[in-house]
Design an enzyme around this catalytic site. Structure first.
Site: not given
Ligand code: NAP
Length: 523
Positions: A254, A292
């Site tokens: 997602e 999102c």
């Molecule tokens: P993110 O930076 O991509 O991080 C998402 C998750 O992935 C966090 O738990 C992060 O941990 C982890 N992560 C980072 N690097 C990783 C790796 N190499 N391997 C495994 N996991 C890793 O996203 P965010 O800033 O938290 O969230 C914002 C984004 O999420 C926006 O783009 C939004 O559109 C999207 N979103 C989508 C939905 C949906 O349902 N489609 C819902 C909510 C949000 P750390 O925090 O420790 O880095």
């Protein structure tokens, strides 16, 4: 405070100082998170061996009862969760409710849906005849995965994001291993602490690590599933991780989305016009636009553009932005300085193609907060007059209280513009024109996971552009990640394997005993 990790049935501290979690209103350090030095290979094995096996000794119905108990425990600690939302996210009461109560509601929905399931395996659809005389037939079945559900979540929904995934996983009988986003991990950690203390689940059924993912993905197996929510950039790293590729690990993504709200030729004074403006303002300011599913692009007939801009700007001007400890405030801050900077940079980019209709004020002062140490962004409405030639407005997901209004001249153009998001979670359509509603809905069907249509007959009874209902599909194609979540009992399929048995009808009859036909339950 150090956030403890719960793995292998024990609370454990990670090594080192860890990553700080802050209060985005005043910059205060609230907690630290570290997963360094944890044995994640052993932890995942513990979840599979003890958690999943323990859950699968129960029936679907018994596991549905566990969901009810979890919802009860969380309800009992609601005030604590609201307080954490306030301190760690600067959430208004409404924002906290959206996340926390949304999580509890989703758990209860799955607890109810689980009442319809019997036994420990499901069948899928009718018997398939394979021979002339009927002595050889086929039946499809669904059996729960033997591994663990690794849930990697985004920072914006630490509560709902966790439980909307965990509910169908538990109902399926699959242990859950949570990796919340570090900036807001406190809420997920506290909820898990409360559920663990309540002793509801078998050992190993629920684990959490707070802090960096470390080598977590190196230890996933073919029996596991990864359910990821976050940015498209991180999603791509998860999908292409060598262990994921080598073991063909199932991954649900997602990700980002440039969702649209589309107005028909319904002039000011009509219900669709008013409902669109109301929804735009709500979507921009609820959780400070950190959703999102939030509306990022507003498509309106060229002749209505000035009026839509004016009405939206007037409504935005009436929303107090600032410290949510002040009860008048309706829009809080972004989660941290990194997100604030990212949104400021993105607005600068979009200004290359847009003009500012509202916001974008460098001297903006939030209510009861210091603009230097806090993480606020003034709600900002932009206008792009040539969206067919523009590129950035269809590519940059500004993850904050920011949206862009753009005109269209024909219905085909409206569809074309919405589809330029390259796959989105949701689009909403506001019109009383039957032909317009049909054409746009059909035009968006293959590029959007959810299409919400609002006209005067629906009025204010719609569930909201950005609101994800547990009974309806959540997920979108392309850039949105290509995943599918929720949709009632459809969500259970991610945590099951489908197989087909070809053989004599007597055997198939025996295998079908005490099973529920999942296909019959898709309401
Ligand atoms: P993110 O930076 O991509 O991080 C998402 C998750 O992935 C966090 O738990 C992060 O941990 C982890 N992560 C980072 N690097 C990783 C790796 N190499 N391997 C495994 N996991 C890793 O996203 P965010 O800033 O938290 O969230 C914002 C984004 O999420 C926006 O783009 C939004 O559109 C999207 N979103 C989508 C939905 C949906 O349902 N489609 C819902 C909510 C949000 P750390 O925090 O420790 O880095």
């Amino acid at each position: 405070m150090i956030l403890s990790n719960y793995i292998s049935g024990e609370w454990k501290h990670g090594k080192g100082e860890g990553i700080p979690l802050i209060d985005p209103v005043n910059g205060e350090h609230l907690a630290h998170a570290s997963s360094d030095g944890l044995d994640l290979a052993q932890a995942l094995e513990f979840s599979r061996e003890r958690g999943t096996r323990g859950l699968q000794r129960l029936t679907y119905l018994q596991r549905a009862e566990l969901l009810s108990k979890i919802a009860e425990v969380l309800t009992g600690h609601r005030d604590d969760y609201y307080e954490i939302c306030l301190r760690n996210m600067g959430a208004t009461k409404g924002d906290a409710a959206f996340d926390v109560d949304g999580a509890i509601y989703t758990l209860k929905q799955y607890a109810n849906a689980g009442q319809t399931l019997h036994g420990q395996t499901m069948k899928d659809g009718a018997r398939v005849p394979l021979s002339r005389t009927g002595v050889f037939q086929a039946q499809h079945f669904l059996k729960p995965l033997e591994g663990v559900a690794v849930l990697i979540n985004a920072f914006n929904f630490p509560a709902w994001g966790l439980w909307e995934k965990a509910a169908p996983a538990f109902l399926s009988g699959v242990a859950v291993f949570v990796k919340p986003a570090t900036p807001t991990a406190w809420l997920a950690q506290k909820m898990i602490e409360d559920v663990v203390k309540a002793g509801i689940l078998p050992d190993g059924a629920l684990s959490i690590i707070c802090g960096a993912p470390g080598d977590l993905l190196e230890h996933v197996t073919a029996h596991d599933v990864i359910s990821f929510t976050g940015s498209a950039a991180t999603a791509s790293k998860v999908k292409t991780h060598p262990a994921v590729l080598t073991h063909s690990v199932r991954v649900n993504i997602e990700a980002d989305s440039l969702n649209s709200a589309i107005l028909g030729a319904d002039p000011p004074g009509t219900q669709p016009f008013g409902l669109l403006v109301k929804e735009v303002v709500k979507e921009m300011t609820q959780k400070a636009g950190q959703k999102c599913t939030a509306i990022r692009r507003i498509l309106a007939p060229r002749k209505s553009l000035d009026q839509i801009s004016e009405a939206s700007a007037t409504a935005l001007a009436a929303i107090p932005v600032g410290n949510p400890r002040n009860s008048a405030v309706k829009c809080g801050p972004l989660v941290n300085k990194a997100q604030q900077k990212s949104v400021i940079d993105d607005i600068v980019q979009l200004k290359r193609e847009c003009t500012v209709i509202f916001g974008g004020d460098d001297g903006f002062q939030p209510v009861d907060a210091d603009s230097a140490s806090s993480c606020f962004i003034q709600p900002t409405l932009l206008r792009c007059d040539d969206p067919l030639r523009a590129r950035l407005v269809h590519e940059i997901e500004v993850f904050g209280p920011v949206a862009t209004i753009m005109p269209y001249d024909t219905v085909e153009e409206a569809v074309e513009l919405a589809r330029r998001g390259h796959g989105s979670l949701v689009a909403s359509i506001y019109s009383d024109d039957a032909k317009f509603k049909q054409e746009v809905t059909r035009g968006l069907a293959t590029t959007h996971g959810r299409i919400m249509v609002v006209d005067s007959s629906v009025g204010t009874q719609h569930t909201g552009h950005g609101n994800v209902m547990p009974s309806c599909l959540h997920g979108g194609p392309g850039r949105a990640g290509g995943g599918e979540e929720l949709g009632g009992l459809r969500a259970l399929e991610l945590y099951h394997r489908r197989f087909v048995v070809q053989g004599p009808p007597e055997l198939l009859n025996e295998l079908c005993e005490n099973t529920t036909d999942i296909s019959a339950l898709h309401g």
